[in-house]
Scaffold this motif. Sequence first.
Motif, PDB file in Angstrom:
ATOM      1  N   SER A  65     -67.647 -37.317 -16.616  1.00 41.10           N
ATOM      2  CA  SER A  65     -69.054 -37.688 -16.691  1.00 41.10           C
ATOM      3  C   SER A  65     -69.771 -36.810 -17.714  1.00 41.10           C
ATOM      4  CB  SER A  65     -69.705 -37.527 -15.316  1.00 41.10           C
ATOM      5  OG  SER A  65     -71.081 -37.834 -15.377  1.00 41.10           O
ATOM      6  N   VAL A  66     -70.686 -37.409 -18.471  1.00 39.33           N
ATOM      7  CA  VAL A  66     -71.461 -36.704 -19.484  1.00 39.33           C
ATOM      8  C   VAL A  66     -72.939 -36.911 -19.183  1.00 39.33           C
ATOM      9  CG1 VAL A  66     -71.968 -36.485 -21.948  1.00 39.33           C
ATOM     10  CG2 VAL A  66     -69.664 -37.084 -21.199  1.00 39.33           C
ATOM     11  N   SER A  67     -73.727 -35.839 -19.250  1.00 34.81           N
ATOM     12  CA  SER A  67     -75.171 -35.941 -19.042  1.00 34.81           C
ATOM     13  C   SER A  67     -75.893 -35.809 -20.372  1.00 34.81           C
ATOM     14  CB  SER A  67     -75.647 -34.839 -18.082  1.00 34.81           C
ATOM     15  OG  SER A  67     -75.608 -33.576 -18.726  1.00 34.81           O
ATOM     16  N   ILE A  68     -77.156 -36.196 -20.377  1.00 31.82           N
ATOM     17  CA  ILE A  68     -77.948 -36.107 -21.592  1.00 31.82           C
ATOM     18  C   ILE A  68     -78.086 -34.655 -22.037  1.00 31.82           C
ATOM     19  CG2 ILE A  68     -80.180 -35.942 -20.427  1.00 31.82           C
ATOM     20  CD1 ILE A  68     -79.463 -38.041 -23.560  1.00 31.82           C
ATOM     21  N   LYS A  69     -78.106 -33.722 -21.093  1.00 26.22           N
ATOM     22  CA  LYS A  69     -78.189 -32.307 -21.444  1.00 26.22           C
ATOM     23  C   LYS A  69     -76.943 -31.864 -22.194  1.00 26.22           C
ATOM     24  CE  LYS A  69     -79.017 -27.717 -19.456  1.00 26.22           C
ATOM     25  NZ  LYS A  69     -79.321 -26.968 -18.207  1.00 26.22           N
ATOM     26  N   LEU A 572     -86.888 -29.324 -23.532  1.00 21.86           N
ATOM     27  CA  LEU A 572     -86.650 -30.357 -22.528  1.00 21.86           C
ATOM     28  C   LEU A 572     -86.049 -29.713 -21.302  1.00 21.86           C
ATOM     29  CD1 LEU A 572     -86.312 -33.396 -21.643  1.00 21.86           C
ATOM     30  CD2 LEU A 572     -84.064 -33.311 -22.744  1.00 21.86           C
ATOM     31  N   GLY A 573     -86.434 -30.200 -20.133  1.00 20.92           N
ATOM     32  CA  GLY A 573     -85.753 -29.821 -18.909  1.00 20.92           C
ATOM     33  C   GLY A 573     -86.401 -28.672 -18.167  1.00 20.92           C
ATOM     34  N   SER A 796     -86.825 -34.362  -9.568  1.00 16.64           N
ATOM     35  CA  SER A 796     -85.913 -34.659 -10.669  1.00 16.64           C
ATOM     36  C   SER A 796     -86.613 -35.493 -11.731  1.00 16.64           C
ATOM     37  CB  SER A 796     -84.679 -35.406 -10.144  1.00 16.64           C
ATOM     38  OG  SER A 796     -83.967 -34.610  -9.223  1.00 16.64           O
ATOM     39  N   PHE A 797     -86.058 -35.501 -12.920  1.00 18.24           N
ATOM     40  CA  PHE A 797     -86.569 -36.293 -14.031  1.00 18.24           C
ATOM     41  C   PHE A 797     -85.446 -37.168 -14.541  1.00 18.24           C
ATOM     42  CE2 PHE A 797     -87.767 -36.184 -18.783  1.00 18.24           C
ATOM     43  CZ  PHE A 797     -88.384 -37.432 -18.680  1.00 18.24           C
ATOM     44  N   LEU A 798     -85.505 -38.452 -14.201  1.00 14.83           N
ATOM     45  CA  LEU A 798     -84.514 -39.425 -14.653  1.00 14.83           C
ATOM     46  C   LEU A 798     -84.982 -39.961 -16.003  1.00 14.83           C
ATOM     47  CD1 LEU A 798     -81.883 -40.817 -13.959  1.00 14.83           C
ATOM     48  CD2 LEU A 798     -83.183 -42.579 -12.741  1.00 14.83           C
ATOM     49  N   MET A 799     -84.338 -39.508 -17.058  1.00 16.44           N
ATOM     50  CA  MET A 799     -84.833 -39.747 -18.409  1.00 16.44           C
ATOM     51  C   MET A 799     -84.720 -41.200 -18.820  1.00 16.44           C
ATOM     52  SD  MET A 799     -83.813 -36.470 -20.754  1.00 16.44           S
ATOM     53  CE  MET A 799     -84.462 -37.383 -22.167  1.00 16.44           C
ATOM     54  N   LYS A 800     -85.487 -41.528 -19.824  1.00 17.47           N
ATOM     55  CA  LYS A 800     -85.538 -42.889 -20.368  1.00 17.47           C
ATOM     56  C   LYS A 800     -84.137 -43.383 -20.743  1.00 17.47           C
ATOM     57  CE  LYS A 800     -86.612 -40.802 -24.840  1.00 17.47           C
ATOM     58  NZ  LYS A 800     -87.632 -40.641 -25.882  1.00 17.47           N
ATOM     59  N   GLY A 801     -83.899 -44.652 -20.391  1.00 14.93           N
ATOM     60  CA  GLY A 801     -82.655 -45.298 -20.765  1.00 14.93           C
ATOM     61  C   GLY A 801     -81.455 -44.975 -19.906  1.00 14.93           C
ATOM     62  N   GLU A 802     -81.593 -44.092 -18.903  1.00 20.20           N
ATOM     63  CA  GLU A 802     -80.451 -43.723 -18.071  1.00 20.20           C
ATOM     64  C   GLU A 802     -80.028 -44.884 -17.171  1.00 20.20           C
ATOM     65  OE1 GLU A 802     -78.465 -41.366 -18.170  1.00 20.20           O
ATOM     66  OE2 GLU A 802     -79.375 -39.394 -18.477  1.00 20.20           O
ATOM     67  N   ASN A 813     -83.456 -31.717 -13.760  1.00 21.65           N
ATOM     68  CA  ASN A 813     -84.374 -32.069 -14.836  1.00 21.65           C
ATOM     69  C   ASN A 813     -83.774 -31.588 -16.145  1.00 21.65           C
ATOM     70  OD1 ASN A 813     -86.468 -32.428 -16.623  1.00 21.65           O
ATOM     71  ND2 ASN A 813     -87.949 -31.196 -15.502  1.00 21.65           N
ATOM     72  N   PRO A 814     -83.170 -32.498 -16.945  1.00 21.76           N
ATOM     73  CA  PRO A 814     -83.011 -33.934 -16.722  1.00 21.76           C
ATOM     74  C   PRO A 814     -81.953 -34.210 -15.656  1.00 21.76           C
ATOM     75  CG  PRO A 814     -81.932 -33.294 -18.760  1.00 21.76           C
ATOM     76  CD  PRO A 814     -82.670 -32.076 -18.282  1.00 21.76           C
ATOM     77  N   ALA A 815     -82.085 -35.345 -14.978  1.00 23.23           N
ATOM     78  CA  ALA A 815     -81.203 -35.661 -13.855  1.00 23.23           C
ATOM     79  C   ALA A 815     -79.780 -35.942 -14.328  1.00 23.23           C
ATOM     80  CB  ALA A 815     -81.748 -36.860 -13.091  1.00 23.23           C
ATOM     81  N   ARG A 816     -78.836 -35.529 -13.502  1.00 23.72           N
ATOM     82  CA  ARG A 816     -77.415 -35.771 -13.753  1.00 23.72           C
ATOM     83  C   ARG A 816     -76.712 -35.876 -12.416  1.00 23.72           C
ATOM     84  NH1 ARG A 816     -74.660 -30.678 -16.334  1.00 23.72           N
ATOM     85  NH2 ARG A 816     -72.845 -31.885 -15.719  1.00 23.72           N
ATOM     86  N   GLU A 817     -75.466 -36.311 -12.444  1.00 23.77           N
ATOM     87  CA  GLU A 817     -74.695 -36.437 -11.210  1.00 23.77           C
ATOM     88  C   GLU A 817     -74.543 -35.077 -10.556  1.00 23.77           C
ATOM     89  OE1 GLU A 817     -70.555 -38.546  -9.661  1.00 23.77           O
ATOM     90  OE2 GLU A 817     -70.930 -38.212 -11.796  1.00 23.77           O
ATOM     91  N   MET A 818     -74.787 -35.019  -9.232  1.00 23.02           N
ATOM     92  CA  MET A 818     -74.722 -33.763  -8.487  1.00 23.02           C
ATOM     93  C   MET A 818     -73.446 -33.754  -7.669  1.00 23.02           C
ATOM     94  SD  MET A 818     -77.608 -32.289  -9.370  1.00 23.02           S
ATOM     95  CE  MET A 818     -78.025 -31.055  -8.157  1.00 23.02           C
TER      96      MET A 818
END
Length: 833
Positions: A65-69, A572-573, A796-802, A813-818
């Motif tokens: 899994s890859v997050s925006i961060k 960000l974040g 949490s912050f679920l970013m645009k386009g997720e 923040n930004p949200a990712r799989e926990m």
Amino acid sequence: MLVDRGTLDGADATGIERALAETLTDVLRVEQVSADSHFFDDLGADSMVMAQFCARIRKRPNLPSVSIKDTYQHPTVRSLATALTPRSNAPAKQAPGPVEVAAPAGMRQYVLCGTLQVLILLGYASLAALAFEQGIEWISAGETLLGAYLRAALAGGAGFLGVCTLPILAKWVLIGRWRPQRIRIWSLAYVRFWTVKTLVTLSPLVLFAGSPLYVLYLRALGARIGRGVVVFSRRAPVCTDLLTIGDGTVIRKDTYLTCYRASGGWIQTGAVTLGRDVFVGEKAVLDIETSLGDGAQLGHASSLHAGQIVPDRDRWHGSPAQPTGADYRGVEPAGCGTVTTLRRATYTVLQLASLLLFYVPLAYGGVDWLFAEVPQFTALLGPETLAFTSWAFYGVALVTSLILFLGSVLVGMLVVVTVPRVLNRAIKPDNVYPLYGIHYAVHRAIARLTNRKFLVELLGDSSYIVGYLRGVGYRLAPVVQTGANFGKQVKHETPYLVSVGSGTVIADGLSIVNADFSNTSFRVARTSIGPRSFLGNDVVYPSQGRTGDNCLLATKVLVPIDGKVREGVGLLGSPSFEIPRTVERDSKFHHMATGDEQPRRLAAKNKHNALTIGWFLLSRWCYAFVLTMLGFWAANLYDSWGAMAITLFAALSLLFGVVYFALVERASTGFRGTRPTSCSIYQLDCWRRERFLKMTGHMHLALNGTPLKSVAWRLLGVRLGRRLFDDGCNMAEKDMVTIGDNCTLNAGSSIQCHSLEDFALKSDRITIGSGCTIGIGALVHYGVTMGDGAELAPDSFLMKGEEMPPHARWGGNPAREMRDNKVGAAVLTSGTR
């Protein structure tokens, strides 16, 4: 970064690199991508493109899994592949078990719950009306002016005591002591929970946040609170027996520590424990089963997720919080012992005295004088007067509503720009003053007077907000007028120490923290936001903020207060990390903000915004006009109906408000609704969106936690499934939101289908699947899709386009799989109802 190595099937860095490059090539729609090309600088990608890239990676079973961060911290295919490659000696992290979800309530149970809630609201209104009727009758029996004044003070005192005591009695009678448990939503046990929650949060004592009186109120509700505690947050704890606060703790405003949350069809209650001398920053969120040890700190815009424990004297920040070296306690305690105790007692007595001996008699006396001495009002109460059938009735209501509405706006603006300036002469920057003295009272008065939401909402998103904020006290010179320098939600502690640099643009939700508090002292400090910067939504900016020129502060970012001054970068974040200040896609509208044509575009925007302000005033006045007519009608019925006339007025006012503002919102778009867009702030689409957002009403918030909230959302255009539980969510473009069956929206959550991003407005639809949960204070941005059963953690912050996969649990923040945190996991409780 977390890697589930069971899905890698022996893939090495080369294999991962190849797969990442192939996926990025497809997303960017190019022939090939170099492994060393920078995502943003070389390839021109942006956060929306990278969100799509991450979503596609998550759908490939042979890749981690890859997050925006991750894409910002490793902005090339090669560096990202290297970071994703698992180490053979790294222990695998296992996700917690699935969350237990309550079986959906039947329609009969759902309707029964709503019916009981409506009856309880009507009963509360009737009880208040009966008390008001008895008070008016007793005050009117006073034969002299002094006698009437004394009676008004006594009646007001009795009424105030009754309103404040009722939540306490209801809590102890209906609940007893709160304990960790689960309550099935829409059950009879939930009706009891909702009743107590509503009464506790509606108590007028909530308005005394920051006062010793507020702490006494929480203690009476069962909270274990030590000596010298200061609570500034008006978001009152509900399950108070589960709240423990040690001596000397300070809790800043807009903080959530409700001791409950909603998830998967349940209300889950749990403990929140704060030790001695704890500091909790502004707009923090403390989930259930969290604690801070003695002397610990939790920073601004931070959160503790369920099960997190901050050790003694540790400093944490971020969402979810993690250790930091930053010191958020801006002022040390001063004064102690009997002096502080005397100050607290004196301040509390003076607060009550000003309320009961001035404001309450003034309100009673004003109403009595209007209907007794003004001939036009007296005529309306005669037995021959028929409401709604006489031209005189409409005429008096018209003139009265105009005078009250426009007069209050003009007088309010005059008071805001004059009285606080005089009071501010008593407060010196960086001087440490004791709490609960004359300086504290002056500071609180300045904060209340200068934070007028109506005036900021009226003028925000237009050129006219600059003049207003200057009049209030902001230092904005030299101003580069953009027509959107500030949004329609801006607040501060004191406006006279705020400076904003030239060319800076600020979206909605800015909160400037330029006062520091301990449990016995406070001080105000200068706060400066650098020039040519952009601040996104819901930014808490402290006086110690370490940002300078040309910075981008993203939505819900945690502003750093230590380290070097950040300049020419984006942040960000929470905690924040650096991102590119701008990318190619975001700069395509910059030319419209400069050049020879900019003055013409700005003039056109100003004209459209002026008309919007006119429509806003007209819509609010029409609402006031109808309320005035309903009030006169109730007054006309009062002699024969008594308290029932007042109850009828309250019920009709709420019903009319919900329907009226739904109509106003839809009318503001010509009944065409809103649609996805990407445009400059100098284009008509943006101006129309600003008009729509300004026309938004808030009457539907009175229906939080009831089935009637779903009815209100449908009136406002939300595509909504069955049995939504909404405990206080905010939505902007309602008709661009789709929500499935049996979803849960927690208090303070936000679903926002637009964003102002450096001279551009961008918006897209949001789809939330069935059975989803959005946590307390969480924000879902535009272009997001949440799969069925997905859960987003608090703050949490679920970013645009997720794209959240079905039944996923994300947070941060930004949200990712926990995978290493039991976000949303079932909390062990002592009982289930």
